[in-house]
Design a protein around this motif. Structure first.
Motif, short mmCIF file in Angstrom:
data_model
loop_
_atom_site.label_atom_id
_atom_site.label_comp_id
_atom_site.label_asym_id
_atom_site.label_seq_id
_atom_site.Cartn_x
_atom_site.Cartn_y
_atom_site.Cartn_z
N ALA A 71 41.84 -29.59 55.50
CA ALA A 71 42.36 -28.93 53.85
C ALA A 71 41.71 -27.73 53.71
O ALA A 71 40.35 -27.45 53.76
N GLU A 116 39.76 -33.94 48.27
CA GLU A 116 41.05 -34.35 48.92
C GLU A 116 41.86 -35.86 49.82
O GLU A 116 40.75 -36.06 49.88
N GLY A 117 43.44 -35.54 49.69
CA GLY A 117 43.19 -36.75 50.23
C GLY A 117 43.62 -37.85 48.81
O GLY A 117 44.22 -38.39 48.54
N ALA A 129 47.72 -34.74 45.19
CA ALA A 129 49.04 -34.36 45.30
C ALA A 129 48.56 -33.08 45.59
O ALA A 129 48.43 -32.03 44.18
N ASP A 130 48.99 -32.39 46.98
CA ASP A 130 49.36 -30.55 47.08
C ASP A 130 49.38 -30.23 48.07
O ASP A 130 50.12 -31.03 48.95
N ASP A 187 48.70 -30.91 51.39
CA ASP A 187 48.71 -32.60 52.17
C ASP A 187 49.60 -32.75 53.11
O ASP A 187 49.03 -33.30 54.18
N THR A 224 47.52 -33.12 56.68
CA THR A 224 47.80 -34.41 56.85
C THR A 224 48.25 -35.51 56.83
O THR A 224 48.48 -36.41 57.60
N TYR A 225 49.48 -35.10 55.91
CA TYR A 225 50.62 -36.42 55.66
C TYR A 225 51.56 -35.76 56.09
O TYR A 225 52.77 -35.18 54.98
N THR A 246 54.69 -34.52 53.61
CA THR A 246 54.81 -34.16 52.59
C THR A 246 55.52 -32.97 52.35
O THR A 246 55.22 -32.07 51.12
N SER A 299 56.75 -40.90 54.39
CA SER A 299 56.31 -40.46 53.49
C SER A 299 56.86 -41.36 52.00
O SER A 299 57.87 -41.03 52.78
N ASP A 336 51.59 -42.37 52.15
CA ASP A 336 51.48 -41.11 52.63
C ASP A 336 51.07 -41.61 54.25
O ASP A 336 50.04 -42.47 53.89
N LYS A 362 42.13 -44.30 50.16
CA LYS A 362 42.80 -43.08 51.07
C LYS A 362 41.60 -44.22 52.48
O LYS A 362 40.97 -44.48 51.95
#
Length: 383
Positions: free
Chosen positions: A19, A31-32, A35-36, A39, A42-43, A46, A155, A160, A210
């Motif tokens: 991240a 992080e994790g 929501a950003d 993401d 990682t996901y 999204t 997601s 997610d 998470k």
């Protein structure tokens, strides 16, 4: 032992890119949880939330443009395309057992494809190589390094999931005599899965959980007969939970806790086995985000970590008992950050403050040898 630094708590040995969100960094490395736009690494699914947006990550300034990366997400009907350049490669591929002096494998290109509104796949590739004259005109020394990674994401509104795979390969052939060469090689395979879920809502507080699980294994062949390959194995597990208090649409506070996380690195060269085990229990994160003006958001956060590190070395001795040494240390660390988000029309600049600037002020006023105002920066443009 050749120590290989394992990845940070949030992603452990997740094979996605680290991240790089100044927003989340300045809120205590959450992080994790929140929501950003970062993401997607990682996901991956999204990406559907961040269409028609360009990103320029301007990492901590050091005069080296390798700290920068650029990407864009483009919505085409129900599909989402993303392309990112100069992104970091996951940790192991930057520090293998094999030594390639002329090769640097630390940046990669990533392509995303989102479909069905809640699914996405991605592919990533990093390559580098070198060919140069050997000890005679008929032969050339060669070095080659490559990392191929891919993954899948799914997601929903509350969940997610990201699944990641990576396959780094390294090889070299160096001539040591006329027509004779030593061929070294190393290959690995990694798997990682990351997930988060909003599992409850109590008043203005959203509770988010998470988790991350990662595994990586590799084998190195030194090209010499009758010697054992060096085998590396890494494993990581991280479980965390956070409460996000949404006071109103402009103000939020997050408190996260990782009650348990473990990182393990095992290195076996056939004679000596080195194992490093890191146990984190617990880790706390706290962050604040407040929109004080229509164009200005301020952020602050802190992280408190507690962990133990156990290093074990076992040496095989012919016709005798093995020699074993074990050392355990306990430690803690505290870190804080501050940052801002500045918006102008379709542009948004998120950045963290440099600590020495906050303490010492600008050089022309205080005379102190301070750095720049901003540290990590991310510029976004919505089109």
């Amino acid at each position: 032992m050749k120590k290989i630094i394992l990845l940070c708590l949030v992603t452990l040995i997740s094979l996605s890119v680290f991240a790089q969100s100044p927003r989340l960094m300045s809120m205590g490395d959450v992080e994790g949880y929140l929501a950003d736009s970062e993401d997607i690494f990682t996901y991956p699914a999204t990406i559907h939330k961040y269409g028609n947006t360009a990103y320029a990550y301007l990492g901590g300034w050091s005069g080296d443009q390798n700290n920068y990366n650029f990407g864009v997400n483009l919505a085409i009907n129900e599909f989402m395309l993303g392309a990112y350049f100069n992104k970091p490669v996951f940790e192991y591929a930057t520090d293998p057992e094999i030594v390639l002096p002329g090769v640097v494998l630390d940046k990669q290109m990533e392509l995303f494809f989102g479909f069905k509104e809640n699914m996405a796949i991605y592919f990533a590739l990093a390559m580098d190589g070198l060919t140069e004259p050997g000890i005679d005109a008929d032969n050339e020394d060669t070095e080659v390094a490559m990392n191929f990674a891919f993954g899948y994401g799914y997601s929903t509104d509350k969940m997610d999931i990201g699944v990641h795979f990576a396959m780094p390969v390294f090889a070299s052939e160096v001539y040591v005599a006329d027509g004779e060469s030593i061929e070294e090689s190393e290959a690995g395979f990694g798997f990682g899965i990351d997930g988060r879920i909003t599992f409850a809502k109590v008043g203005k507080v959203d509770f988010v959980g998470k988790g991350a699980l990662g595994f990586f294994a590799s084998a190195y062949d030194d090209g010499v007969d009758d010697t054992k390959d060096i085998e590396n194995t890494m494993f990581g597990l991280d479980l965390g939970v956070a409460g996000i208090y949404n006071h109103d649409e402009n103000n939020k506070v997050i408190f996260g806790c990782t009650p348990f996380a473990i990182n393990m690195d095992n290195n076996d060269d056939g004679t000596t086995t080195n194992t490093e085990l890191e146990l984190f229990a617990p880790v706390f994160n706290i962050g604040l985000e407040s929109k004080v003006l229509s164009w200005l958001v301020v952020r602050a956060g802190a992280t408190q970590e507690y962990w133990s590190t156990t290093e074990n070395e076992e040496i095989e001795v012919a016709d005798a008992d093995n020699i074993e040494n074990t050392t355990t240390t306990w430690d803690s660390a505290f870190n804080y950050n501050m940052g801002m988000g500045v918006k102008f029309k379709n542009f948004c600049l998120d950045f963290t403050f440099e600590e020495d600037f906050l303490h010492n002020g600008p050089n022309f006023i205080t005379g102190q040898n301070t750095g720049d105002i901003a540290g990590e920066m991310m510029l976004k443009y919505k089109f």
